[in-house]
Write an enzyme that holds these catalytic residues in place. Structure first.
Site, PDB file in Angstrom:
ATOM      1  N   ASP A   1      -9.411  24.164 -34.389  1.00  0.00           N
ATOM      2  CA  ASP A   1      -8.681  23.674 -33.535  1.00  0.00           C
ATOM      3  C   ASP A   1      -8.107  22.300 -33.914  1.00  0.00           C
ATOM      4  OD1 ASP A   1     -10.315  21.848 -32.283  1.00  0.00           O
ATOM      5  OD2 ASP A   1     -11.342  23.431 -31.090  1.00  0.00           O
TER       6      ASP A   1
ATOM      7  N   HIS B   1     -11.026  25.107 -25.560  1.00  0.00           N
ATOM      8  CA  HIS B   1     -10.990  25.201 -27.007  1.00  0.00           C
ATOM      9  C   HIS B   1     -11.771  26.607 -27.410  1.00  0.00           C
ATOM     10  CE1 HIS B   1     -11.043  20.721 -26.386  1.00  0.00           C
ATOM     11  NE2 HIS B   1      -9.776  21.259 -26.391  1.00  0.00           N
TER      12      HIS B   1
ATOM     13  N   SER C   1      -5.321  29.116 -18.443  1.00  0.00           N
ATOM     14  CA  SER C   1      -5.085  29.806 -17.228  1.00  0.00           C
ATOM     15  C   SER C   1      -3.601  30.334 -16.975  1.00  0.00           C
ATOM     16  CB  SER C   1      -5.466  28.878 -16.016  1.00  0.00           C
ATOM     17  OG  SER C   1      -6.735  28.495 -15.961  1.00  0.00           O
TER      18      SER C   1
ATOM     19  N   GLN D   1     -12.469  34.512 -13.986  1.00  0.00           N
ATOM     20  CA  GLN D   1     -10.942  34.188 -13.425  1.00  0.00           C
ATOM     21  C   GLN D   1     -10.218  35.407 -13.802  1.00  0.00           C
ATOM     22  OE1 GLN D   1      -8.821  30.458 -13.308  1.00  0.00           O
ATOM     23  NE2 GLN D   1      -7.896  31.122 -15.080  1.00  0.00           N
TER      24      GLN D   1
END
Length: 473
Positions: free
Chosen positions: A114, A19, A368, A348
């Protein structure tokens, strides 16, 4: 400090990297592309990744405020679902949010929350602010949540859960039981959290981390008053893909040197997100599958757990080459020329953007997924929890940019030969070449949507205009 000559928006993030990352990226984009001052509120946490992410932002017109952590241990059963705990944490944080906004000299004209923060609209109404929801996942997930909320629970339980029939979603892809949300699978649980759809439909709009061309039919259904538009009743703003783009984070020198030596698009990156873990048996099968594929790999390894959300243990070693005891004996020695194993975490986005990376074995978290698309990297879809099975279905069946494993019905384990096959499909086989072409097409589509004049740029521009001309009392 906010300035009178700039529109000011407040963003509220619920706990969890899934989030916080898109909320951060939305805030950055509003500052850099739409001349906003943005204040991001988040719940204080000791999570190292969250702290690192928040410290990484140095934008002049972006303020980050930590709300005090709240203790909900006396308010909820320890075994309650994670979603229920998130709603409660956000609810208990409201007094701190009210106090912080009330103390501002130039108060925000809008509050963006959110899916877990809709209770904060009470504070927004008190201060005369516009109210927006930011769905950090995709449009299909939003459609399923809204549609299922208006269906009788007994029908879902008997037809979808017990009967394992697909759930039809007006104007959208139907939802198979295999890929259903955990909240629907557990619909007869007494402690199932109540969906806050009514509060979202009383907002000034719903922002979605997707783009028009990616989910055109679903977005159209959300807007169509003859389909899902009759439930939502508010404007829909696809503003994505918003992904982490942090140039301050750098790869470990050893990792970068290893990647630099590999041929272009020859490495498969393996990671199950910031909290995902596998059982010990599944870890063993994954290790053998990677080894047998004989393809280059970078694997971010977390110690095994029977809980997919993850529990951290001390690594014990019983092999002379340093292989931990939950991986096959001698694994490091046998794979030293083709693989790199990294404990716990890597930046990442830096891995996926490296030219040598040509595949991503992922848990299918939406962040991702979008990062992989934005770097043109094909996926091996291995969902673990939440809406990840839905994401995997879209990636495999609709977007055609992923392969998906066949799971043993008796043991819920993906076998080593299946893993070997998937890795080779993505990295070597003809089918993988077609997937690479398709994911690069989606990357171009995403970039076009974000550029000035693109659908997502224009969508966020409309929100910006509404905020600019709204003046709280």
């Amino acid at each position: 400090m906010p300035k009178e000559d700039k529109p000011h928006a407040a963003l509220l993030a619920s706990p969890g990297m899934g989030h916080l990352i898109p909320i951060m990226e939305l805030g950055k984009r509003m500052v850099t592309h739409h001349d906003f001052h943005v204040t991001i509120f988040f719940i204080a946490s000791d999570h190292a990744s969250a702290t690192s992410l928040l410290k990484s932002s140095t934008l002049e017109n972006l303020d980050i405020i930590a709300l005090p952590s709240v203790d909900i241990s006396g308010l909820v059963d320890p075994d309650a679902q994670l979603v229920a705990k998130l709603f409660l944490v956000m609810r208990e944080s409201l007094p701190s949010l009210r106090s912080s906004i009330g103390a501002m000299k130039f108060r925000p004209s809008a509050l963006i929350v959110d899916l877990f923060g809709a209770d904060a609209f009470e504070a927004a109404e008190e201060f005369g602010m516009l109210k927006y929801v930011f769905n950090t996942s995709n449009a299909w997930c939003l459609a399923v949540m809204f549609h299922s909320a208006r269906i009788d629970d007994k029908f879902i339980l008997e037809d979808h859960v017990k009967g394992q029939n697909s759930l039809e979603i007006p104007g959208c892809k139907s939802l198979s039981f295999r890929d259903t949300l955990e909240s629907l699978r557990n619909i007869n649980r007494i402690d199932r959290p109540e969906f806050r759809g009514d509060k979202m439909t009383n907002s000034h709009g719903i922002l979605i981390n997707t783009w028009e061309d990616l989910e055109s039919s679903t977005i159209e259904a959300l807007r169509d008053n003859n389909l899902l538009g009759t439930i939502l009743k508010v404007p829909i703003y696809p503003i994505g893909p918003l992904v982490r783009q942090d140039g301050n984070q750098v790869l470990d020198r050893q990792v970068k040197l290893w990647l630099d030596k590999q041929p272009i698009e020859s490495v498969v990156y393996v990671s199950f997100g910031s909290g995902g873990t596998l059982s010990a048996k599944q870890m063993t099968e994954l290790a053998w599958g990677l080894e047998q594929s004989q393809q280059k790999f970078v694997w971010v390894v977390r110690p095994p757990s029977n809980n997919a959300l993850g529990t951290y243990f001390t690594i014990s070693e019983d092999n002379v080459d340093g292989t931990p005891d939950y991986l096959p004996h001698g694994f490091f020695t046998r794979t030293k020329d083709i693989g790199l194993v990294i404990p716990m975490w890597v930046p990442q986005e830096q891995i996926l953007s490296h030219p040598s990376v040509g595949g991503f074995l992922t848990h299918c978290g939406w962040n991702s997924t979008l990062e992989s698309i934005m770097n043109g990297v094909p996926l091996i879809a291995w969902p673990l929890y939440a809406e990840q099975k839905m994401n995997a279905a879209m990636l495999n069946e609709d977007f055609e940019i992923a392969v998906r494993p066949t799971v043993s019905k008796t043991e819920e384990i993906v076998g080593r030969y299946e893993i070997e096959k998937m890795v080779r499909t993505i990295m070597v086989d003809k089918e993988g070449q077609a997937i690479k072409i398709r994911v690069k097409e989606l990357k171009n589509s995403a970039e076009k949507a974000l550029n000035k004049g693109g659908s997502s740029f224009n969508s966020l521009s409309q929100v910006a205009r509404d905020c600019m001309f709204h003046h709280p009392p």
